[in-house]
Design a protein around this motif. Structure first.
Motif, short mmCIF file in Angstrom:
data_model
loop_
_atom_site.label_atom_id
_atom_site.label_comp_id
_atom_site.label_asym_id
_atom_site.label_seq_id
_atom_site.Cartn_x
_atom_site.Cartn_y
_atom_site.Cartn_z
N LYS A 112 -51.50 -95.16 21.34
CA LYS A 112 -51.99 -96.31 21.75
C LYS A 112 -51.60 -97.84 21.30
N ALA A 113 -52.04 -98.56 21.74
CA ALA A 113 -51.80 -99.49 21.05
C ALA A 113 -53.10 -100.84 20.81
N GLY A 114 -53.32 -101.30 19.97
CA GLY A 114 -54.38 -102.63 20.68
C GLY A 114 -55.53 -101.53 20.74
N GLY A 115 -55.78 -101.06 19.28
CA GLY A 115 -56.94 -100.40 19.84
C GLY A 115 -57.29 -99.20 20.45
N GLY A 116 -56.37 -99.27 21.68
CA GLY A 116 -56.54 -98.51 23.03
C GLY A 116 -56.01 -98.93 24.18
N VAL A 117 -56.10 -100.24 23.83
CA VAL A 117 -56.55 -100.79 25.58
C VAL A 117 -54.43 -100.59 26.28
N VAL A 118 -54.00 -100.38 25.38
CA VAL A 118 -52.32 -100.23 26.23
C VAL A 118 -52.00 -98.40 25.73
N THR A 119 -51.76 -97.72 26.91
CA THR A 119 -51.71 -96.05 26.71
C THR A 119 -50.39 -96.09 27.38
N ALA A 120 -49.20 -95.39 26.70
CA ALA A 120 -47.54 -95.46 26.90
C ALA A 120 -47.93 -94.04 26.91
N THR A 121 -47.22 -93.46 28.07
CA THR A 121 -46.76 -91.84 27.54
C THR A 121 -45.69 -91.48 27.95
N SER A 144 -42.33 -88.52 28.36
CA SER A 144 -41.89 -87.18 28.47
C SER A 144 -41.43 -86.82 27.53
N GLY A 145 -40.77 -85.35 27.14
CA GLY A 145 -39.71 -84.41 25.88
C GLY A 145 -38.50 -85.00 26.49
N LYS A 146 -37.88 -85.67 27.36
CA LYS A 146 -36.73 -86.49 27.87
C LYS A 146 -36.95 -87.41 27.85
N HIS A 147 -37.78 -88.44 26.88
CA HIS A 147 -37.47 -89.32 26.67
C HIS A 147 -37.93 -90.69 27.92
N GLU A 148 -38.50 -90.13 28.94
CA GLU A 148 -38.51 -90.64 30.11
C GLU A 148 -39.89 -91.57 30.35
N LEU A 149 -40.50 -92.22 30.30
CA LEU A 149 -41.55 -93.48 30.75
C LEU A 149 -42.73 -92.67 31.16
N VAL A 150 -43.54 -91.22 31.19
CA VAL A 150 -44.38 -91.19 32.93
C VAL A 150 -45.63 -92.68 33.19
N SER A 151 -45.85 -92.61 32.42
CA SER A 151 -47.51 -94.07 32.62
C SER A 151 -47.56 -94.84 31.79
N ILE A 152 -48.21 -96.16 31.67
CA ILE A 152 -48.78 -97.55 31.17
C ILE A 152 -49.51 -97.54 32.35
N GLU A 153 -51.16 -96.99 30.68
CA GLU A 153 -52.38 -97.46 31.53
C GLU A 153 -52.84 -98.95 30.53
N ILE A 154 -53.49 -99.92 30.45
CA ILE A 154 -54.15 -101.07 30.35
C ILE A 154 -54.93 -101.27 30.22
N ALA A 155 -55.94 -101.78 29.55
CA ALA A 155 -56.96 -102.16 30.11
C ALA A 155 -57.43 -103.41 30.69
N PRO A 156 -58.23 -103.78 31.51
CA PRO A 156 -58.52 -104.95 32.06
C PRO A 156 -59.04 -105.63 30.38
N GLU A 157 -59.65 -105.42 29.63
CA GLU A 157 -59.83 -106.90 28.71
C GLU A 157 -58.19 -106.76 28.16
N ALA A 158 -56.98 -106.12 28.11
CA ALA A 158 -56.00 -106.04 27.52
C ALA A 158 -55.38 -107.45 28.61
N VAL A 159 -55.38 -107.81 29.35
CA VAL A 159 -54.85 -108.87 30.29
C VAL A 159 -55.44 -110.26 30.41
N ASP A 160 -54.74 -111.19 29.50
CA ASP A 160 -54.76 -112.41 29.34
C ASP A 160 -54.14 -113.71 29.68
N PRO A 161 -53.98 -114.05 31.13
CA PRO A 161 -52.63 -114.94 31.69
C PRO A 161 -52.58 -116.22 30.82
N ASP A 162 -52.97 -116.33 29.34
CA ASP A 162 -52.84 -117.24 28.68
C ASP A 162 -51.66 -116.29 27.39
#
Length: 116
Positions: free
Chosen positions: A48-57, A59-77
């Protein structure tokens, strides 16, 4: 009396036994390495990064499996901040894979420094 030539080994010699033992050890290490590699590839690592607002998973093959972004992390500015958080989370998860791999290989090699 004639001198005996020095013993050069042969079938059943200690040298042959040592070589056979080394071969068995190498085969066992190779099997352990393959098993550890398969276990690692079947694992996933989450960071997790930013206090948990962004979570990346990753795999053991170094492949990005998922990204989760909390709505409060999205600031258009401030899209750049979100990009940085994504990079940080992905890098942290990838480092977890590398660390797990190094630890696993160190256990297999017994600290011999074989560069596995």
């Amino acid at each position: 009396m004639a001198k005996k030539p020095p013993y050069r080994g042969g079938f059943g010699s200690p040298n042959m036994n040592q070589q056979a033992n080394l071969m068995r050890q190498a085969q066992k290490m190779q099997e352990d390495l393959l098993k550890a590699q398969q276990e690692l590839e079947n694992s996933s690592f989450t960071a997790k990064a930013g206090g948990g607002v962004v979570t990346a998973t990753v795999s053991g093959k170094h492949e990005l499996v998922s990204i989760e972004i909390a709505p409060e992390a999205v600031d258009p500015d401030d899209v750049e901040m979100l990009q940085d958080l994504i990079v940080a989370a992905v890098n942290a998860a990838t480092k977890m894979v590398d660390d797990a791999s190094a630890e696993s290989m160190s256990k297999i090699s017994g600290g011999l420094g074989l560069g596995l």
